[in-house]
Design a protein around this motif. Structure first.
Motif, PDB file in Angstrom:
ATOM      1  N   ASN A 119       0.807  -1.216   0.000  1.00  0.00           N
ATOM      2  CA  ASN A 119       0.000   0.000   0.000  1.00  0.00           C
ATOM      3  C   ASN A 119       0.841   1.267   0.000  1.00  0.00           C
ATOM      4  O   ASN A 119       0.419   2.296  -0.541  1.00  0.00           O
ATOM      5  N   ASP A 120       2.035   1.211   0.572  1.00  0.00           N
ATOM      6  CA  ASP A 120       2.937   2.368   0.503  1.00  0.00           C
ATOM      7  C   ASP A 120       3.291   2.683  -0.954  1.00  0.00           C
ATOM      8  O   ASP A 120       3.342   3.855  -1.364  1.00  0.00           O
ATOM      9  N   GLU A 121       3.529   1.633  -1.732  1.00  0.00           N
ATOM     10  CA  GLU A 121       3.866   1.847  -3.146  1.00  0.00           C
ATOM     11  C   GLU A 121       2.642   2.284  -3.950  1.00  0.00           C
ATOM     12  O   GLU A 121       2.727   3.159  -4.818  1.00  0.00           O
ATOM     13  N   LEU A 122       1.485   1.712  -3.637  1.00  0.00           N
ATOM     14  CA  LEU A 122       0.267   2.068  -4.377  1.00  0.00           C
ATOM     15  C   LEU A 122      -0.174   3.497  -4.076  1.00  0.00           C
ATOM     16  O   LEU A 122      -0.808   4.152  -4.922  1.00  0.00           O
ATOM     17  N   ALA A 123       0.150   3.986  -2.881  1.00  0.00           N
ATOM     18  CA  ALA A 123      -0.259   5.340  -2.504  1.00  0.00           C
ATOM     19  C   ALA A 123       0.322   6.397  -3.442  1.00  0.00           C
ATOM     20  O   ALA A 123      -0.284   7.460  -3.646  1.00  0.00           O
ATOM     21  N   GLU A 124       1.476   6.111  -4.030  1.00  0.00           N
ATOM     22  CA  GLU A 124       2.091   7.057  -4.965  1.00  0.00           C
ATOM     23  C   GLU A 124       1.210   7.283  -6.192  1.00  0.00           C
ATOM     24  O   GLU A 124       1.312   8.315  -6.857  1.00  0.00           O
ATOM     25  N   TYR A 125       0.346   6.315  -6.494  1.00  0.00           N
ATOM     26  CA  TYR A 125      -0.530   6.411  -7.664  1.00  0.00           C
ATOM     27  C   TYR A 125      -1.962   6.814  -7.291  1.00  0.00           C
ATOM     28  O   TYR A 125      -2.822   6.940  -8.166  1.00  0.00           O
ATOM     29  N   GLY A 126      -2.235   6.983  -5.985  1.00  0.00           N
ATOM     30  CA  GLY A 126      -3.582   7.321  -5.549  1.00  0.00           C
ATOM     31  C   GLY A 126      -4.500   6.121  -5.420  1.00  0.00           C
ATOM     32  O   GLY A 126      -5.722   6.288  -5.323  1.00  0.00           O
ATOM     33  N   PHE A 127      -3.943   4.909  -5.403  1.00  0.00           N
ATOM     34  CA  PHE A 127      -4.718   3.686  -5.272  1.00  0.00           C
ATOM     35  C   PHE A 127      -4.382   2.989  -3.953  1.00  0.00           C
ATOM     36  O   PHE A 127      -3.398   3.316  -3.296  1.00  0.00           O
ATOM     37  N   PHE A 128      -5.198   1.987  -3.597  1.00  0.00           N
ATOM     38  CA  PHE A 128      -4.859   1.149  -2.447  1.00  0.00           C
ATOM     39  C   PHE A 128      -5.539  -0.204  -2.548  1.00  0.00           C
ATOM     40  O   PHE A 128      -6.448  -0.414  -3.354  1.00  0.00           O
ATOM     41  N   PHE A 129      -5.047  -1.134  -1.724  1.00  0.00           N
ATOM     42  CA  PHE A 129      -5.580  -2.484  -1.585  1.00  0.00           C
ATOM     43  C   PHE A 129      -6.260  -2.509  -0.208  1.00  0.00           C
ATOM     44  O   PHE A 129      -5.600  -2.532   0.815  1.00  0.00           O
ATOM     45  N   PRO A 130      -7.599  -2.468  -0.134  1.00  0.00           N
ATOM     46  CA  PRO A 130      -8.307  -2.028   1.063  1.00  0.00           C
ATOM     47  C   PRO A 130      -8.490  -2.976   2.247  1.00  0.00           C
ATOM     48  O   PRO A 130      -8.877  -2.485   3.312  1.00  0.00           O
ATOM     49  N   PRO A 131      -8.316  -4.304   2.183  1.00  0.00           N
ATOM     50  CA  PRO A 131      -8.834  -5.148   3.264  1.00  0.00           C
ATOM     51  C   PRO A 131      -8.431  -4.773   4.690  1.00  0.00           C
ATOM     52  O   PRO A 131      -9.170  -5.035   5.631  1.00  0.00           O
ATOM     53  N   SER A 132      -7.244  -4.204   4.888  1.00  0.00           N
ATOM     54  CA  SER A 132      -6.830  -3.662   6.192  1.00  0.00           C
ATOM     55  C   SER A 132      -6.855  -4.670   7.334  1.00  0.00           C
ATOM     56  O   SER A 132      -7.542  -4.483   8.346  1.00  0.00           O
ATOM     57  N   PRO A 133      -6.077  -5.753   7.257  1.00  0.00           N
ATOM     58  CA  PRO A 133      -6.002  -6.695   8.386  1.00  0.00           C
ATOM     59  C   PRO A 133      -5.322  -6.046   9.587  1.00  0.00           C
ATOM     60  O   PRO A 133      -4.549  -5.095   9.444  1.00  0.00           O
ATOM     61  N   GLY A 134      -5.598  -6.568  10.765  1.00  0.00           N
ATOM     62  CA  GLY A 134      -5.003  -6.016  11.974  1.00  0.00           C
ATOM     63  C   GLY A 134      -3.501  -6.143  12.020  1.00  0.00           C
ATOM     64  O   GLY A 134      -2.821  -5.377  12.704  1.00  0.00           O
ATOM     65  N   SER A 135      -2.952  -7.118  11.290  1.00  0.00           N
ATOM     66  CA  SER A 135      -1.505  -7.344  11.257  1.00  0.00           C
ATOM     67  C   SER A 135      -0.882  -6.729  10.013  1.00  0.00           C
ATOM     68  O   SER A 135       0.099  -7.246   9.476  1.00  0.00           O
ATOM     69  N   ALA A 136      -1.428  -5.601   9.555  1.00  0.00           N
ATOM     70  CA  ALA A 136      -1.039  -5.014   8.267  1.00  0.00           C
ATOM     71  C   ALA A 136       0.449  -4.726   8.154  1.00  0.00           C
ATOM     72  O   ALA A 136       1.027  -4.797   7.069  1.00  0.00           O
ATOM     73  N   GLU A 137       1.087  -4.398   9.274  1.00  0.00           N
ATOM     74  CA  GLU A 137       2.509  -4.065   9.222  1.00  0.00           C
ATOM     75  C   GLU A 137       3.397  -5.299   9.113  1.00  0.00           C
ATOM     76  O   GLU A 137       4.599  -5.192   8.873  1.00  0.00           O
ATOM     77  N   ALA A 138       2.824  -6.490   9.255  1.00  0.00           N
ATOM     78  CA  ALA A 138       3.636  -7.714   9.263  1.00  0.00           C
ATOM     79  C   ALA A 138       3.156  -8.778   8.297  1.00  0.00           C
ATOM     80  O   ALA A 138       3.967  -9.543   7.769  1.00  0.00           O
ATOM     81  N   CYS A 139       1.853  -8.876   8.026  1.00  0.00           N
ATOM     82  CA  CYS A 139       1.346 -10.011   7.262  1.00  0.00           C
ATOM     83  C   CYS A 139       1.692  -9.899   5.778  1.00  0.00           C
ATOM     84  O   CYS A 139       1.860  -8.808   5.242  1.00  0.00           O
ATOM     85  N   THR A 140       1.789 -11.055   5.123  1.00  0.00           N
ATOM     86  CA  THR A 140       2.088 -11.092   3.694  1.00  0.00           C
ATOM     87  C   THR A 140       0.798 -11.203   2.894  1.00  0.00           C
ATOM     88  O   THR A 140      -0.203 -11.758   3.360  1.00  0.00           O
ATOM     89  N   VAL A 141       0.832 -10.691   1.668  1.00  0.00           N
ATOM     90  CA  VAL A 141      -0.369 -10.751   0.829  1.00  0.00           C
ATOM     91  C   VAL A 141      -0.676 -12.187   0.409  1.00  0.00           C
ATOM     92  O   VAL A 141      -1.842 -12.545   0.193  1.00  0.00           O
TER      93      VAL A 141
END
Length: 546
Positions: A119-141
């Motif tokens: 999401n850090d990379e997608l933010a540069e384009y104004g997009f995002f991947f929304p599901p927002s898990p609680g472990s967002a800083e650690a979990c893998t896609v």
């Protein structure tokens, strides 16, 4: 039992020695995920590409060796715990964002990429991947796809599967399959890419994914509403949805959760019997303000004690951090007690949230088990965490009985035992009860795609063990699994190695040397062998790398 060295050598030739380990400390560490279980693998491998994963699977298939795929190990149901030993295949080194096509609204990414990094990379384009898990800083896609994970924003934006256009996975025999498309519409075949969502590594190893993107809303604000009862809070959530208003997120916390977070974090939340934190988003300030007013009105009509709308980023950060800290904070609620993940993420129809919460409370009181209820209640997804003495057999027995009755309520209300974390070990028995009509079909699919049963065997529909065995907590009656040392014994082995390293490595700081010495002493005390609040435990678990 250790693997034959010839097989380890085959893996080293395929991946390189730096990506293969049989070190006891590494095996012990990769025997965990975030669940209540532990079992060490025989070897840990970290491939860097789909082709390397294919080579690992060909070796495993030839020798009939179990393979357990793993992302970051943030799952709460034991899906990444290698209960049959064998190969633990970690995707941690497969962490690249491969290609972003803004014009076509998709992104190609490797399975080991961390959610927040994407999401850090997608933010540069104004997009995002929304599901927002609680472990967002650690979990893998990849782990998110394997469990069909979601989180706070699922009510408005959907779960992981709703964004999967295509993916690449490796079958049990090592063959590589490219499934799905890069088009928004796809009406062909059995939708194999989405079929793999929620498969938990039992049908193939997911290596690359093509996700659909969506635009990130320009404006957002929050409203915190407190109540004198969790029943009123639940009714308020149903009333907001029925207005109709679909919030970006709506989080519920009961008194147990609120008290735990306030104790640990210094009272970031109002004292209340229950509260909801509602997020409104949109393209303009006017849209957000309109929704905030509706939320405030509905809360007042449902007996809210306080209603606090906010645009202040610092205040909102305190609220959202508090909600995300519930799980960790619960272990500090009562001295001598730990928070354990049993009934994690059940789902009920949104209109049934008040009924579910009320009955959960009755069940917990009847069995004398402290239960915290919180979660993404606007989509019907609730979390119930047990706070027990983790070394006491009686506490575990009452906790499991409580869990079973809570899950029965969810099924009775037309819900599910798992809304976002998968099945793994801890929910297997209840899952088979809920989906009794599906089990034969699920097993037939598994056997067709994995005839030797080497892909994450013994999980989900095929679990046939004792879910009380192999606990990572110091309960002697339930800790040991067949052929596995107790957690205390394995911890001693791990910590002896750290003590030697601290003694022999002159480059290590003195703080690590002291931590290793403390750890060696604590290894003799089972009450400390699974606690992560001591500094040396954090050092041991966070600093070990292959």
């Amino acid at each position: 039992m250790a693997l034959d060295q010839k097989i380890v050598s085959e893996l080293e030739v395929a991946l390189g020695k730096d990506s293969v380990s049989t070190a006891p400390s590494v095996l012990y560490t990769y025997g965990f995920d975030a669940s209540i279980y532990h079992h060490s693998p025989d070897v840990v491998v970290l491939p860097t590409s789909t082709e390397q994963v294919s080579q690992v699977m060909k070796i495993a298939y030839a020798h009939g060796i179990p393979v357990t795929p793993r992302g970051s190990g943030t799952g709460l149901c034991g899906a990444a715990v290698p209960i049959k030993g064998g190969i633990l295949l970690s995707t941690q080194k497969m962490d690249k964002v491969l290609n972003v096509s803004v014009k076509d609204v998709w992104v190609d990414v490797q399975a080991g990429c961390i959610y927040n990094k994407l999401n850090d990379e997608l933010a540069e384009y104004g997009f995002f991947f929304p599901p927002s898990p609680g472990s967002a800083e650690a979990c893998t896609v990849g782990g998110m796809v394997a469990t069909n994970a979601s989180g706070m924003r699922a009510v408005k934006y959907g779960a992981t599967r709703d964004f999967v256009l295509g993916l690449t996975f490796v079958k049990a025999d090592g063959s590589i399959v490219h499934a799905g498309t890069r088009t928004i519409k796809d009406a062909s075949g059995y939708q194999l890419a989405r079929f793999m969502c929620g498969s938990e590594g039992t049908l193939g190893v997911i290596t690359e994914i093509t996700f659909k993107l969506t635009t990130k809303p320009k404006k957002s604000a929050y409203c915190l509403c407190s109540f004198d009862s969790v029943l009123d809070a639940g009714r308020c959530i149903s009333a907001i949805i029925g207005k109709p208003l679909i919030p970006a997120s709506c989080e519920l916390m009961d008194k147990v959760s609120i008290d735990a977070v306030n104790k640990v974090l210094g009272n970031p939340l109002p004292q209340a019997s229950a509260l909801i934190i509602v997020e409104a988003d949109g393209e303009t300030d006017e849209v957000v303000e309109r929704d905030l007013k509706i939320i405030a009105q509905v809360a007042s009509e449902n007996n809210a004690v306080s209603v606090t709308p906010s645009h202040d980023k610092a205040e909102i950060q305190r609220w959202t951090n508090a909600r995300k800290s519930v799980l960790a904070s619960l272990s500090a609620l009562k001295p001598g007690y730990d928070c354990v993940s049993l009934a994690d993420d059940m789902g009920v129809p949104i209109s049934k949230v008040p009924d579910a919460v009320e009955r959960f409370q009755e069940i917990s009181e009847r069995h004398g088990v402290t239960v915290a209820t919180y979660g993404h209640a606007s989509d019907g997804n609730l979390h119930t965490k047990m706070v027990i003495r983790s070394g006491e057999k009686d506490d575990w027995d009452r906790a499991f009985q409580t869990v079973d009755e809570i899950f029965d309520v969810c099924i009775e209300l037309g819900g599910t035992v798992t809304g976002e974390h998968g099945v793994g070990i801890s929910k297997a028995e209840n899952f088979k009860k809920e989906r009794a009509d599906e089990i034969d079909t699920l097993v037939a699919i598994k056997r067709a795609m994995d005839p030797k049963n080497i892909l994450n065997p013994g999980k989900g529909a095929e679990f046939d063990g004792d879910r009380k065995r192999g606990l990572r907590y110091p309960c002697p009656e339930y800790q040991r699994s067949i052929g596995e040392p107790t957690g205390q014994e394995a911890m001693k082995t791990l910590l002896r190695g750290w003590r030697r390293r601290a003694r022999d490595d002159s480059n290590l700081p003195k703080s690590v040397e002291r931590s290793a010495a403390e750890a060696a002493e604590d290894a003799a005390d089972p009450a400390l062998s699974t606690r992560h609040d001591r500094p040396h435990m954090r050092t041991a678990f966070l600093s070990i790398n292959v």
